[in-house]
Design an enzyme around this catalytic site. Structure first.
Site, short mmCIF file in Angstrom:
data_model
loop_
_atom_site.label_atom_id
_atom_site.label_comp_id
_atom_site.label_asym_id
_atom_site.label_seq_id
_atom_site.Cartn_x
_atom_site.Cartn_y
_atom_site.Cartn_z
N ARG B 55 -1.77 14.02 2.43
CA ARG B 55 -0.98 15.13 2.96
C ARG B 55 -0.01 14.69 4.05
O ARG B 55 1.19 14.96 3.98
CB ARG B 55 -1.96 16.11 3.57
CG ARG B 55 -1.75 17.53 3.30
CD ARG B 55 -2.94 18.25 3.90
NE ARG B 55 -4.10 18.11 3.06
CZ ARG B 55 -4.49 19.06 2.21
NH1 ARG B 55 -3.81 20.19 2.13
NH2 ARG B 55 -5.54 18.89 1.45
N THR B 56 -0.56 14.01 5.04
CA THR B 56 0.28 13.56 6.16
C THR B 56 1.35 12.58 5.68
O THR B 56 2.51 12.66 6.07
CB THR B 56 -0.60 12.88 7.24
OG1 THR B 56 -1.58 13.81 7.66
CG2 THR B 56 0.22 12.44 8.42
N LYS B 85 -6.36 -10.61 3.81
CA LYS B 85 -6.18 -11.93 4.40
C LYS B 85 -6.68 -11.98 5.84
O LYS B 85 -6.58 -13.00 6.50
CB LYS B 85 -4.71 -12.33 4.34
CG LYS B 85 -4.24 -12.62 2.92
CD LYS B 85 -2.74 -12.85 2.85
CE LYS B 85 -2.30 -13.05 1.41
NZ LYS B 85 -0.86 -12.88 1.25
N ARG B 106 -0.80 5.20 10.28
CA ARG B 106 -2.09 5.88 10.24
C ARG B 106 -3.15 4.79 10.22
O ARG B 106 -3.04 3.83 9.44
CB ARG B 106 -2.18 6.72 8.97
CG ARG B 106 -3.56 7.25 8.70
CD ARG B 106 -3.73 8.56 9.38
NE ARG B 106 -4.84 9.31 8.87
CZ ARG B 106 -4.93 10.63 8.97
NH1 ARG B 106 -3.95 11.31 9.52
NH2 ARG B 106 -5.98 11.26 8.53
N HIS B 135 -2.91 12.87 16.90
CA HIS B 135 -2.11 13.10 15.70
C HIS B 135 -0.94 13.98 16.17
O HIS B 135 -0.89 15.16 15.87
CB HIS B 135 -2.98 13.83 14.66
CG HIS B 135 -2.37 13.89 13.30
ND1 HIS B 135 -1.27 13.17 12.93
CD2 HIS B 135 -2.73 14.62 12.21
CE1 HIS B 135 -0.99 13.45 11.66
NE2 HIS B 135 -1.85 14.33 11.22
#
Ligand SMILES: [Zn+2]
Lengths: 154, 310
Positions: B55-56, B85, B106, B135
């Site tokens: 969604r974000t 890695k 995120r 957020h």
């Protein structure tokens, strides 16, 4: 002069951290990475003290602590005194005051904090809560902890 | 108005002053009224999702495309070579920052966006969620929606319902609304999920009214905004959860004494804390709120990336 009467061998030049609460001296050595230098270090543990009952003492030759280092001592050893010695004489005396922030030496108690997972240095600022207790706020995860929780989390 | 957001990192809502919040909200309104599809032409933005959040991510990416910018990036950190890695976050960000004009990020760990900003060589970082911490664009879209529906961000009665302990969106929203005058807060949650003390203390310090209530009916006739959040089953024991379901789930009957201007918001996804019948009332605003995310994100992106706005 008092310095000459101390129970630990006098140093010619350098810093003497005195009035460290007993059992904290060893912790300071590792936390402040004093042992990682090539400098000669003398420590005294559980020495008699008028002020504290028992105290620890650390002497580091040919090293003068930075103001930052001295102030960071304040959270572990609030009554410590740092004496500067030159040619066996006391040439300066500094009392640590609580810094505004403290970098590197503490670990954030939040296990999901990025500072615990990326081998970066930690960073806290001091904040007083509404009861005037000293709290430490992590710069990264923005969580605030009471000072004792952070100090015991090592 | 001088654009003090230019080249700024958007890490935490607490880093933004009230006039900066207002700047973003005004810009959001302008972009909603008059789209600017070429505003960020020639900009390349990295969308780095070290954990999935569809969604974000889609909201950010839509905002970016609607301003004419291009995107590079990844949508799930578990499947990228960087992670496999064992490269550090600091190194990853340091490299990506040399490719792009901004980084949307995120990450599951708290503080990761702040850390990234230290290694991004002044390429702005937009925090799209760092663990349970911040957020900020969610809060910006919440504020924008509140302002749009009430015509103001002051003198509001705001009820916040649900998981107030772990819900980072409600912490940030409360912190942001506390920057505006004469707002009153009504907190409704199970005992085990009360608002944390640091938020209550902040309100006390600023002499802002807040009070805990037991259920929504008690205050429904006094409030302008009803902000619902999800209670996760695993946060409560089974009796508490059953209890919570009866008191903290919104039905149409609960709304019968509501003010005409009341708007119900929810950061989504909802599970069953808002009855589906509520969707058809004029109070339901959560889907419009989600749609506003595009404008709020366009606004903050353009303010950070462009110094002068006409
Ligand atoms: Zn932390």
């Amino acid at each position: 002069m008092e310095i000459n009467k101390l129970q630990v061998e006098a140093i010619k030049s350098g810093s003497v951290i005195d009035h460290i609460p007993a059992h904290i001296g060893f912790k300071l050595l590792s936390l402040f990475r004093f042992t990682e230098t090539e400098k000669r270090i003398t420590i005294g543990l559980n020495l008699p003290s008028k002020k504290l009952g028992k105290k620890d003492i650390i002497k580091i030759e040919n090293t003068f602590l930075s103001d930052d280092q001295i102030n960071q001592l304040a959270i572990y050893a609030p009554h410590a005194t740092v004496n500067y010695i030159n040619e066996y004489n006391l040439v300066g005396k500094v009392f640590p005051t609580l810094p505004e922030k403290i970098d590197k030496i503490l670990i954030c108690p939040n296990s999901n904090c990025v500072s615990n997972n990326n081998l970066i240095t930690s960073s806290f600022i001091f904040k007083k809560d509404q009861f005037s207790n000293m709290n430490l706020k992590c710069k990264y995860c923005e969580k605030e902890f009471s000072k004792n929780i952070v100090l015991s989390y090592q | 108005m001088r654009n003090s957001l230019y080249k700024k990192n958007i890490i935490s809502i607490n880093d933004l002053r009230r006039n900066e919040l207002e700047l973003v909200l005004n810009k959001s309104a302008m972009l909603k009224k008059k789209p600017q599809p070429h505003l960020l032409k020639n900009k390349i933005i990295a969308s780095c999702f070290f954990e999935a959040s569809t969604r974000t991510r889609l909201s950010f990416e839509t905002a970016i495309y609607r301003l004419g910018a291009s995107i590079v990036g990844f949508s799930d950190g578990n499947n990228i070579s960087l992670e496999k890695k064992g490269e550090t976050l600091a190194d990853t960000i340091s490299v990506i920052s040399s490719y792009v004009d901004a980084i949307i990020m995120r990450h599951p760990q708290e503080g990761s966006a702040r850390l990234a900003a230290e290694f991004s060589n002044k390429t702005p970082i937009f925090n799209a969620g760092d663990g349970a911490n911040q957020h900020p664009t969610q809060t910006l879209l919440d504020l924008f929606t509140i302002k749009e529906t009430q015509n103001r961000l002051t003198h509001l009665n705001i009820a916040i319902v649900g998981d107030l302990k772990y819900g980072r969106t409600v912490h940030s929203l409360t912190q942001a609304l506390a920057k505006f005058k004469n707002n009153k807060f009504y907190f409704i949650s199970p005992d085990a999920l009360k608002m944390p003390n640091y938020i209550n203390n902040m309100l006390d310090k600023k002499e802002i009214y807040w009070k805990r209530y037991i259920n929504i009916e008690e205050i429904i006739s006094e409030i302008d905004i009803l902000y619902m959040t999800r209670i996760q089953k695993e946060r409560l024991d089974s009796t508490e959860y059953a209890n919570a379901k009866s008191k903290f789930v919104l039905h149409t009957e609960t709304l019968k004494n509501a003010r005409s201007n009341l708007k119900i918001l929810h950061p989504l996804p909802r599970i069953d804390e808002i009855d589906r019948d509520v969707d058809y009332t004029p109070y339901a605003w959560y889907f419009k709120q989600a749609a506003n995310g595009i404008y709020a994100r366009q606004a903050i992106l353009s303010l950070v990336l462009i110094e002068k706005h006409l």
